[in-house]
Write an enzyme that holds these catalytic residues in place. Structure first.
Site, PDB file in Angstrom:
ATOM      1  N   LYS A  38       0.809  -1.223   0.000  1.00 43.94           N
ATOM      2  CA  LYS A  38       0.000   0.000   0.000  1.00 43.94           C
ATOM      3  C   LYS A  38       0.841   1.272   0.000  1.00 43.94           C
ATOM      4  O   LYS A  38       0.501   2.255  -0.660  1.00 43.94           O
ATOM      5  CB  LYS A  38      -0.965  -0.006   1.186  1.00 43.94           C
ATOM      6  CG  LYS A  38      -1.990  -1.130   1.092  1.00 43.94           C
ATOM      7  CD  LYS A  38      -3.052  -1.051   2.132  1.00 43.94           C
ATOM      8  CE  LYS A  38      -3.804  -2.374   2.240  1.00 43.94           C
ATOM      9  NZ  LYS A  38      -4.406  -2.847   1.003  1.00 43.94           N
ATOM     10  N   ASN A 185     -12.422   3.496   3.717  1.00 40.34           N
ATOM     11  CA  ASN A 185     -13.639   2.963   3.122  1.00 40.34           C
ATOM     12  C   ASN A 185     -14.673   2.830   4.238  1.00 40.34           C
ATOM     13  O   ASN A 185     -14.386   3.147   5.404  1.00 40.34           O
ATOM     14  CB  ASN A 185     -13.372   1.651   2.361  1.00 40.34           C
ATOM     15  CG  ASN A 185     -12.919   0.512   3.272  1.00 40.34           C
ATOM     16  OD1 ASN A 185     -13.203   0.516   4.466  1.00 40.34           O
ATOM     17  ND2 ASN A 185     -12.200  -0.444   2.714  1.00 40.34           N
ATOM     18  N   ASP A 251      -5.417   2.523  -3.368  1.00 35.53           N
ATOM     19  CA  ASP A 251      -4.108   3.194  -3.245  1.00 35.53           C
ATOM     20  C   ASP A 251      -3.956   4.267  -4.321  1.00 35.53           C
ATOM     21  O   ASP A 251      -3.429   5.360  -4.059  1.00 35.53           O
ATOM     22  CB  ASP A 251      -2.975   2.163  -3.385  1.00 35.53           C
ATOM     23  CG  ASP A 251      -3.042   1.092  -2.314  1.00 35.53           C
ATOM     24  OD1 ASP A 251      -3.484   1.414  -1.197  1.00 35.53           O
ATOM     25  OD2 ASP A 251      -2.668  -0.057  -2.597  1.00 35.53           O
TER      26      ASP A 251
HETATM   27  O1  RIB Z   1      -3.865  -2.295  -1.684  1.00 38.32           O
HETATM   28  C1  RIB Z   1      -3.317  -3.305  -2.497  1.00 38.32           C
HETATM   29  C2  RIB Z   1      -2.051  -3.827  -1.888  1.00 38.32           C
HETATM   30  O2  RIB Z   1      -2.350  -4.465  -0.660  1.00 38.32           O
HETATM   31  C3  RIB Z   1      -1.326  -4.857  -2.698  1.00 38.32           C
HETATM   32  O3  RIB Z   1      -0.422  -4.292  -3.612  1.00 38.32           O
HETATM   33  C4  RIB Z   1      -0.691  -5.749  -1.651  1.00 38.32           C
HETATM   34  O4  RIB Z   1       0.691  -5.746  -1.662  1.00 38.32           O
HETATM   35  C5  RIB Z   1      -1.259  -5.270  -0.315  1.00 38.32           C
HETATM   36  O5  RIB Z   1      -0.379  -4.465   0.376  1.00 38.32           O
END
Ligand code: RIB
Length: 305
Positions: A38, A185, A251
């Protein structure tokens, strides 16, 4: 400049007709590997989709996974201030993506848990001293004590603190007190409301009961709810796209939202921009790899106008 402090993982992804239920085995298709985590995903979103000068501080091992993750940060234009933790595995995530685009993720944190308050504050101090930093962006995939320490350090330096409360976890009041921008969320918001003893059950009432100056609640296909203490409550609808994989869309939203604020956008305009980035990020497999470039976001917004 935005400083992102958080996790970096190598994502092992397979697509299957459905996500397995407890005790069930499902047959997936090919295995693919993508840079993820993230923290790193949000740093990439700040730079690649948001066009912001961005620094990333994370903790990685000294293995081959780490090389892939460093390369992805560099390719996205992120200044990589990560710490190397010898004899510790780089974080990894195991992701199943259903044909409907939903995912289930299990994270093996590895070196991410070695990002101690002392290591993170040592890496952050010179960036704050440079006088260029305007936002610190954090998530919940590194030790919470580290988030508290860096948030307090940034606040003392007059830097705005943005926090994406994913994955949902207990947030200490020492952290909540430092947050200027909260991105959650609905489930994460509910967990924070419970921690704070907020009795309200609906999202709008919960968000208004928080004292954080700016709160954004992502609502999936319906967009997001923005509560700006200056502008009040607004619903910002998102864009309709053909969904392939929602991994990392949150993200992409969080990083690009903070990048737009850093660029001087109002919270409403930042939410519309981040909605476009989050929607585009759902149209391809992977997290960082599906994050659109700024030029693609602008072209998409023009086409939608
Ligand atoms: O939010 C998605 C992410 O959550 C992925 O890339 C994984 O690595 C986890 O951290």
């Amino acid at each position: 400049m935005i400083v992102v402090i958080g996790s970096a993982n190598l994502d092992f992804v397979t697509q299957a007709p459905t996500i397995p239920r407890p005790g069930e085995t499902v047959m997936g298709r090919d295995l693919a590997m993508f840079p993820g985590g993230k923290g790193a995903n949000q740093a990439v979103a700040c730079a690649k989709a948001g066009g912001a000068e961005t620094c990333f501080i994370g903790a990685l091992g000294d293995d081959a996974f780490a090389q892939t993750l460093h390369g992805a940060l560099q390719a996205a234009g992120v200044m990589d201030h990560s710490i190397e933790c010898p004899s510790t595995p780089t974080g990894a995530a195991f992701i199943c993506v259903s044909d409907a685009g939903e995912n289930a993720i299990t994270v093996a944190p590895g070196a991410n848990h070695s990002l101690t308050p002392e290591r993170a504050t040592t890496a952050l101090r010179p960036l704050l001293a440079s006088g260029r930093c305007r936002y610190l962006l954090l998530q919940a995939e590194i030790p919470m004590a580290t988030n508290v320490a860096v948030a307090q350090m940034a606040r003392e330096a007059g830097i705005r603190v943005a926090f994406n409360a994913a994955p949902a976890s207990h947030l200490p009041s020492a952290l909540l007190e430092c947050i200027d921008v909260l991105i959650v969320n609905a489930l994460e918001l509910e967990s924070i409301a419970q921690t704070l003893g907020i009795a309200a059950k609906d999202v709008e009432a919960q968000v208004q009961a928080l004292s954080t100056p700016l709160v954004v609640v992502t609502l999936g296909a319906t967009g997001c709810l923005v509560h700006d203490r200056k502008l009040g409550l607004q619903h910002c609808p998102t864009f309709s796209v053909e969904v392939v994989d929602t991994t990392g869309a949150g993200d992409a939203f969080a990083g690009s939202f903070v990048a737009a604020l850093n660029d001087g956008a109002t919270s409403t305009d930042a939410a519309q921009f981040a909605n476009a980035v989050g929607a585009l990020a759902c149209t391809a497999l992977g997290a960082q790899s599906s994050t659109p470039r700024l030029a693609d976001v602008r072209a998409f917004l023009t086409a939608q106008a």
